[in-house]
Motif scaffolding. Structure first.
Motif, PDB file in Angstrom:
ATOM      1  N   GLY A  54      -2.347  79.129  45.634  1.00 14.19           N
ATOM      2  CA  GLY A  54      -3.096  80.266  46.145  1.00 14.19           C
ATOM      3  C   GLY A  54      -2.301  81.196  47.030  1.00 14.19           C
ATOM      4  O   GLY A  54      -2.794  82.264  47.420  1.00 14.19           O
ATOM      5  N   ALA A  55      -1.068  80.828  47.359  1.00 10.31           N
ATOM      6  CA  ALA A  55      -0.249  81.679  48.221  1.00 10.31           C
ATOM      7  C   ALA A  55       0.193  82.927  47.468  1.00 10.31           C
ATOM      8  O   ALA A  55       0.593  82.862  46.304  1.00 10.31           O
ATOM      9  N   GLU A  56       0.123  84.050  48.146  1.00  9.33           N
ATOM     10  CA  GLU A  56       0.624  85.302  47.569  1.00  9.33           C
ATOM     11  C   GLU A  56       2.089  85.533  47.916  1.00  9.33           C
ATOM     12  O   GLU A  56       2.801  86.222  47.187  1.00  9.33           O
ATOM     13  N   VAL A  57       2.523  84.958  49.038  1.00  5.37           N
ATOM     14  CA  VAL A  57       3.927  85.075  49.454  1.00  5.37           C
ATOM     15  C   VAL A  57       4.394  83.723  49.973  1.00  5.37           C
ATOM     16  O   VAL A  57       3.681  83.051  50.730  1.00  5.37           O
ATOM     17  N   ILE A  58       5.603  83.332  49.558  1.00  7.21           N
ATOM     18  CA  ILE A  58       6.261  82.149  50.106  1.00  7.21           C
ATOM     19  C   ILE A  58       7.497  82.625  50.859  1.00  7.21           C
ATOM     20  O   ILE A  58       8.328  83.355  50.307  1.00  7.21           O
ATOM     21  N   ILE A  59       7.616  82.212  52.113  1.00  7.56           N
ATOM     22  CA  ILE A  59       8.802  82.482  52.920  1.00  7.56           C
ATOM     23  C   ILE A  59       9.614  81.193  52.970  1.00  7.56           C
ATOM     24  O   ILE A  59       9.088  80.137  53.334  1.00  7.56           O
ATOM     25  N   LYS A  78       3.006  86.601  44.518  1.00  6.55           N
ATOM     26  CA  LYS A  78       3.581  87.926  44.310  1.00  6.55           C
ATOM     27  C   LYS A  78       5.069  87.972  44.657  1.00  6.55           C
ATOM     28  O   LYS A  78       5.839  88.698  44.034  1.00  6.55           O
ATOM     29  N   ALA A  79       5.476  87.208  45.695  1.00  7.22           N
ATOM     30  CA  ALA A  79       6.852  87.336  46.168  1.00  7.22           C
ATOM     31  C   ALA A  79       7.336  86.065  46.848  1.00  7.22           C
ATOM     32  O   ALA A  79       6.555  85.329  47.459  1.00  7.22           O
ATOM     33  N   VAL A  80       8.643  85.841  46.734  1.00  3.32           N
ATOM     34  CA  VAL A  80       9.337  84.854  47.554  1.00  3.32           C
ATOM     35  C   VAL A  80      10.256  85.645  48.482  1.00  3.32           C
ATOM     36  O   VAL A  80      11.088  86.435  48.023  1.00  3.32           O
ATOM     37  N   VAL A  81      10.073  85.452  49.770  1.00  2.00           N
ATOM     38  CA  VAL A  81      10.864  86.171  50.767  1.00  2.00           C
ATOM     39  C   VAL A  81      11.861  85.201  51.386  1.00  2.00           C
ATOM     40  O   VAL A  81      11.469  84.202  52.008  1.00  2.00           O
ATOM     41  N   VAL A 314       8.383  92.757  55.705  1.00  2.00           N
ATOM     42  CA  VAL A 314       8.554  92.601  54.259  1.00  2.00           C
ATOM     43  C   VAL A 314       7.299  92.000  53.639  1.00  2.00           C
ATOM     44  O   VAL A 314       6.787  92.476  52.616  1.00  2.00           O
ATOM     45  N   VAL A 315       6.784  90.948  54.263  1.00  4.85           N
ATOM     46  CA  VAL A 315       5.585  90.270  53.746  1.00  4.85           C
ATOM     47  C   VAL A 315       4.396  91.226  53.691  1.00  4.85           C
ATOM     48  O   VAL A 315       3.695  91.325  52.671  1.00  4.85           O
ATOM     49  N   VAL A 316       4.158  91.941  54.765  1.00  9.20           N
ATOM     50  CA  VAL A 316       3.014  92.853  54.829  1.00  9.20           C
ATOM     51  C   VAL A 316       3.156  93.974  53.810  1.00  9.20           C
ATOM     52  O   VAL A 316       2.174  94.352  53.146  1.00  9.20           O
ATOM     53  N   ASN A 317       4.346  94.506  53.656  1.00  5.94           N
ATOM     54  CA  ASN A 317       4.552  95.558  52.649  1.00  5.94           C
ATOM     55  C   ASN A 317       4.242  95.052  51.246  1.00  5.94           C
ATOM     56  O   ASN A 317       3.628  95.763  50.435  1.00  5.94           O
ATOM     57  N   VAL A 318       4.665  93.835  50.942  1.00  5.50           N
ATOM     58  CA  VAL A 318       4.365  93.253  49.628  1.00  5.50           C
ATOM     59  C   VAL A 318       2.856  93.133  49.437  1.00  5.50           C
ATOM     60  O   VAL A 318       2.310  93.517  48.395  1.00  5.50           O
ATOM     61  N   LEU A 319       2.155  92.610  50.445  1.00  2.00           N
ATOM     62  CA  LEU A 319       0.710  92.402  50.336  1.00  2.00           C
ATOM     63  C   LEU A 319      -0.053  93.722  50.237  1.00  2.00           C
ATOM     64  O   LEU A 319      -1.124  93.780  49.629  1.00  2.00           O
ATOM     65  N   GLN A 320       0.510  94.772  50.798  1.00  2.76           N
ATOM     66  CA  GLN A 320      -0.154  96.082  50.757  1.00  2.76           C
ATOM     67  C   GLN A 320       0.372  96.967  49.623  1.00  2.76           C
ATOM     68  O   GLN A 320       0.091  98.157  49.582  1.00  2.76           O
ATOM     69  N   ASP A 321       1.113  96.349  48.712  1.00  2.00           N
ATOM     70  CA  ASP A 321       1.669  97.063  47.558  1.00  2.00           C
ATOM     71  C   ASP A 321       2.540  98.243  47.965  1.00  2.00           C
ATOM     72  O   ASP A 321       2.570  99.283  47.295  1.00  2.00           O
ATOM     73  N   LYS A 322       3.270  98.059  49.068  1.00  2.96           N
ATOM     74  CA  LYS A 322       4.246  99.047  49.505  1.00  2.96           C
ATOM     75  C   LYS A 322       5.648  98.525  49.223  1.00  2.96           C
ATOM     76  O   LYS A 322       5.881  97.319  49.200  1.00  2.96           O
TER      77      LYS A 322
END
Length: 335
Positions: A54-59, A78-81, A314-322
């Motif tokens: 369920g994670a949208e981003v993994i750091i 959506k992304a691995v940071v 970086v994480v917030v930009n990914v989640l906000q489609d920026k």
């Protein structure tokens, strides 16, 4: 609805306090983020999948992301940071094939790593480890005998393998010493290197003419193991090999042979392929002509603050489609 972000595989870097700052920073920038720290140590695929579902981003820094993991966690993921500059654990080709962004945080510790490189080179130039041992052995007079021969530093050549941000800082710091500074980069144009006051050279010239050769490139298929038996044979027998980038840029067996046989004079190393070093890399660390530090070149309190803040951006930009600005597989953007 909350947006799930998880962090994992950081190998002792994160403290309870720093995790709290990370969570607070993310929530300040995006209140509906749900942040969870999973594991300090890298995990097997099934354990990671179950925890990160369920994670949208993994750091992460050191959790290697396999095709099985990507397939199990998409399309939610959506992304691995990468929590830092290096992103090889994200497994870029596989991430791209699964439509997952790979981002890093390249701007948080440029000064720190550059200072660490300069410190290692200066310690080697003045043979500090040998002088410290001389005193520890109860000696004093005639200490120069422990370090001779030593050439005047202004007569030395500093070689930079790669000419990115950190290498430019190193070149600027050394510019006041009067040394010759040369650089090879497969991508950066020669004109750009010249404009920084550095002499562009080809790879063989870099090997042959550097008294101190310091590495400043990412770990990619094209750079993995590039410092091997053939490369070390082309270096001066008086040369010092400096690696604060990634351990796998050199072939460990070949480096051990070059150091133990006197093919090169010594090495100063902050990054090993396996950390803590084991096997042949442990033997390299124990050689008397090797100065090692425990992968701390990135560190200062200010750098840690920047790392958390920039990772959160970086994480917030990914989640906000920026556009996160540090997207490695940019071909996926808005695909």
């Amino acid at each position: 609805m909350s947006r799930k972000v998880v962090m994992t595989g950081t190998l002792g870097v994160m403290t309870e306090a720093s995790l709290k700052v990370m969570e607070e920073t993310l929530k300040r920038k995006m209140p509906d983020v749900e942040f969870k720290f999973l594991f300090d140590e890298p995990q097997d695929d099934d354990t990671l999948i179950a925890a990160a579902k369920g994670a949208e981003v993994i750091i992460t820094q050191f959790q290697f992301m396999t095709d099985k993991v990507y397939k199990a966690l998409t399309p939610e993921l959506k992304a691995v940071v990468a929590y830092g500059i290096g992103y090889n654990s994200a497994n870029l080709p596989v991430a791209t094939a699964n439509g997952v962004y790979v981002c890093n945080v390249p701007n948080y510790c440029q000064e720190e790593v550059a200072v660490h490189v300069v410190s290692l080179i200066m310690a080697e130039q003045r043979r500090m480890p040998k002088l410290i041992k001389w005193i520890e052995d109860g000696k004093w007079s005639g200490g120069y005998k422990a370090v001779a021969p030593v050439k005047r530093f202004s007569k030395q050549t500093i070689g930079l393998y790669g000419f990115g941000r950190i290498a430019r800082h190193v070149a600027q710091m050394f510019s006041g010493f009067g040394c010759r500074i040369i650089a090879y980069d497969a991508i950066v144009p020669a004109e750009s290197i010249k404009a920084a006051g550095v002499e562009p050279v080809d790879f063989d010239t870099l090997l042959a003419e550097s008294d101190y050769l310091t590495l400043h490139v990412p770990l990619l298929p094209s750079t993995e193991g590039i410092f091997n038996k053939e490369a070390f044979k082309k270096m001066k027998p008086t040369a010092i090999f400096v690696n604060t980038a990634r351990g796998a840029l050199c072939n460990a067996d070949d480096l051990y042979e070059a150091l133990s046989t006197g093919e090169i004079y010594g090495a100063a190393i902050d990054a090993y392929t396996t950390e803590p070093p084991s096997g042949i890399e442990r033997k390299i660390l124990e050689l008397p002509n090797v100065l090692s530090t425990p992968h701390v070149g990135y560190y200062s309190d200010d750098a840690f603050d920047d790392l958390i803040d920039q990772t959160a951006d970086v994480v917030v930009n990914v989640l906000q489609d920026k556009d996160p600005g540090t997207l490695i597989n940019r071909e996926l953007w808005k695909k």
